[in-house]
Enzyme design. Sequence first.
Site, PDB file in Angstrom:
ATOM      1  N   ASP A   1      -3.037  -6.515   6.856  1.00 11.51           N
ATOM      2  CA  ASP A   1      -3.149  -7.865   7.056  1.00 11.51           C
ATOM      3  C   ASP A   1      -3.878  -8.130   8.327  1.00 11.51           C
ATOM      4  O   ASP A   1      -3.948  -7.547   9.383  1.00 11.51           O
ATOM      5  CB  ASP A   1      -1.582  -8.529   7.374  1.00 11.51           C
ATOM      6  CG  ASP A   1      -1.622 -10.140   7.210  1.00 11.51           C
ATOM      7  OD1 ASP A   1      -2.533 -10.615   6.385  1.00 11.51           O
ATOM      8  OD2 ASP A   1      -0.795 -10.730   7.852  1.00 11.51           O
TER       9      ASP A   1
ATOM     10  N   ASN B   1      -7.476  -9.242   8.010  1.00 11.21           N
ATOM     11  CA  ASN B   1      -8.867  -9.100   7.969  1.00 11.21           C
ATOM     12  C   ASN B   1      -9.595 -10.665   8.288  1.00 11.21           C
ATOM     13  O   ASN B   1     -10.675 -10.481   8.994  1.00 11.21           O
ATOM     14  CB  ASN B   1      -8.888  -8.717   6.459  1.00 11.21           C
ATOM     15  CG  ASN B   1      -8.674  -7.396   6.294  1.00 11.21           C
ATOM     16  OD1 ASN B   1      -8.433  -6.381   7.354  1.00 11.21           O
ATOM     17  ND2 ASN B   1      -8.205  -6.959   4.972  1.00 11.21           N
TER      18      ASN B   1
ATOM     19  N   HIS C   1     -12.708  -8.184   5.177  1.00 12.08           N
ATOM     20  CA  HIS C   1     -12.343  -7.237   4.179  1.00 12.08           C
ATOM     21  C   HIS C   1     -13.013  -6.023   4.226  1.00 12.08           C
ATOM     22  O   HIS C   1     -12.486  -5.039   3.979  1.00 12.08           O
ATOM     23  CB  HIS C   1     -12.440  -8.270   2.934  1.00 12.08           C
ATOM     24  CG  HIS C   1     -11.469  -9.393   2.819  1.00 12.08           C
ATOM     25  ND1 HIS C   1     -10.091  -9.040   2.902  1.00 12.08           N
ATOM     26  CD2 HIS C   1     -11.786 -10.622   2.420  1.00 12.08           C
ATOM     27  CE1 HIS C   1      -9.660 -10.313   2.896  1.00 12.08           C
ATOM     28  NE2 HIS C   1     -10.471 -11.345   2.661  1.00 12.08           N
TER      29      HIS C   1
ATOM     30  N   GLU D   1      -0.490 -12.980  -5.632  1.00  8.07           N
ATOM     31  CA  GLU D   1      -0.649 -14.093  -4.952  1.00  8.07           C
ATOM     32  C   GLU D   1      -2.101 -14.389  -4.355  1.00  8.07           C
ATOM     33  O   GLU D   1      -2.618 -15.717  -4.291  1.00  8.07           O
ATOM     34  CB  GLU D   1       0.301 -14.705  -3.833  1.00  8.07           C
ATOM     35  CG  GLU D   1       1.723 -14.690  -4.480  1.00  8.07           C
ATOM     36  CD  GLU D   1       2.275 -13.453  -4.549  1.00  8.07           C
ATOM     37  OE1 GLU D   1       3.269 -13.465  -5.506  1.00  8.07           O
ATOM     38  OE2 GLU D   1       1.965 -12.512  -4.248  1.00  8.07           O
TER      39      GLU D   1
ATOM     40  N   LEU E   1      -2.003  14.504   1.096  1.00  9.76           N
ATOM     41  CA  LEU E   1      -1.337  13.130   1.069  1.00  9.76           C
ATOM     42  C   LEU E   1      -1.685  12.411  -0.505  1.00  9.76           C
ATOM     43  O   LEU E   1      -2.637  12.268  -1.066  1.00  9.76           O
ATOM     44  CB  LEU E   1      -2.005  12.139   2.291  1.00  9.76           C
ATOM     45  CG  LEU E   1      -1.797  10.707   2.259  1.00  9.76           C
ATOM     46  CD1 LEU E   1      -0.196  10.596   2.699  1.00  9.76           C
ATOM     47  CD2 LEU E   1      -2.607   9.942   3.200  1.00  9.76           C
TER      48      LEU E   1
ATOM     49  N   ARG F   1       3.583  -3.721   9.634  1.00  7.77           N
ATOM     50  CA  ARG F   1       2.785  -4.861   9.266  1.00  7.77           C
ATOM     51  C   ARG F   1       2.297  -5.210  10.661  1.00  7.77           C
ATOM     52  O   ARG F   1       2.805  -5.924  11.631  1.00  7.77           O
ATOM     53  CB  ARG F   1       3.655  -6.033   8.657  1.00  7.77           C
ATOM     54  CG  ARG F   1       2.854  -7.302   8.514  1.00  7.77           C
ATOM     55  CD  ARG F   1       3.372  -8.373   7.514  1.00  7.77           C
ATOM     56  NE  ARG F   1       2.049  -9.213   7.250  1.00  7.77           N
ATOM     57  CZ  ARG F   1       2.400 -10.191   6.384  1.00  7.77           C
ATOM     58  NH1 ARG F   1       3.757 -10.280   5.503  1.00  7.77           N
ATOM     59  NH2 ARG F   1       1.463 -10.944   5.936  1.00  7.77           N
TER      60      ARG F   1
END
Length: 240
Positions: free
Chosen positions: A25, A27, A42, A72, A135, A188
């Site tokens: 979150d 960008n 982005h 969303e 990973l 976050r």
Amino acid sequence: MALFKKRRSVADDRKIPDHIAIIMDGNGRWAKNRGLPRTAGHAAGSKKFKEIARYCNKIGVKYLTVYAFSTENWRRPKEEVDTIMNIFRDYLKDSTNFKKENIMLKFIGDRSGMPEDIAELMNKAEFDSKDATGLKVYMAINYGGRDELVHAVRDIVNEGISAKDINEDVISSHIYTKDYPDPELIIRPSGEYRLSNFLIWQAAYSEFWFSNVLWPDFTPDDLERAIDDFNMRNRRFGGV
């Protein structure tokens, strides 16, 4: 090489979480702070994802789930959505992504709602990396936690499972992340303190770490701080 220099941890025997999830979150705010269009943020965020994924692979994280595009996010301005889709296209067309690092790439979310060419590129990226043993990266695209549960319930009903036989294990076996463990640590950045419909079933006993750093500015040192903090938590899972 200096980028991946390991910082001093709280303990030499600290635990690296097997599964880390990140809400990428900030960008748009990162770009605005620099007088740039949100689309530039982005693009910077995409580069940061690659850097952090490679670092996770280096330090021994087994699973990394990143929130790339939510159900969303379609409500955002068309120009911004189109730019994000083009970033996905450019990333997925590069078949060498993570190949040298032995990283597996998979996608969670409703890919039926994605542009057809992107859905095909997603399938190809999964196939090309399926034999990687390092990973495992799970990218959440057109993903929503509530939407995931709706899909799970529909599948359970379609399979004819009776109501009396439905339990947590049945639901867990029908969600997008059924093949790997729940996240131990959810990160976050950007100063927000909410899940935003991300892994709402899986996060029941996850540890959370929040930071004011915007995602494009997030560094391996920030990740190390989150892991150090994780090691200081007392994870009781409802016990004493």
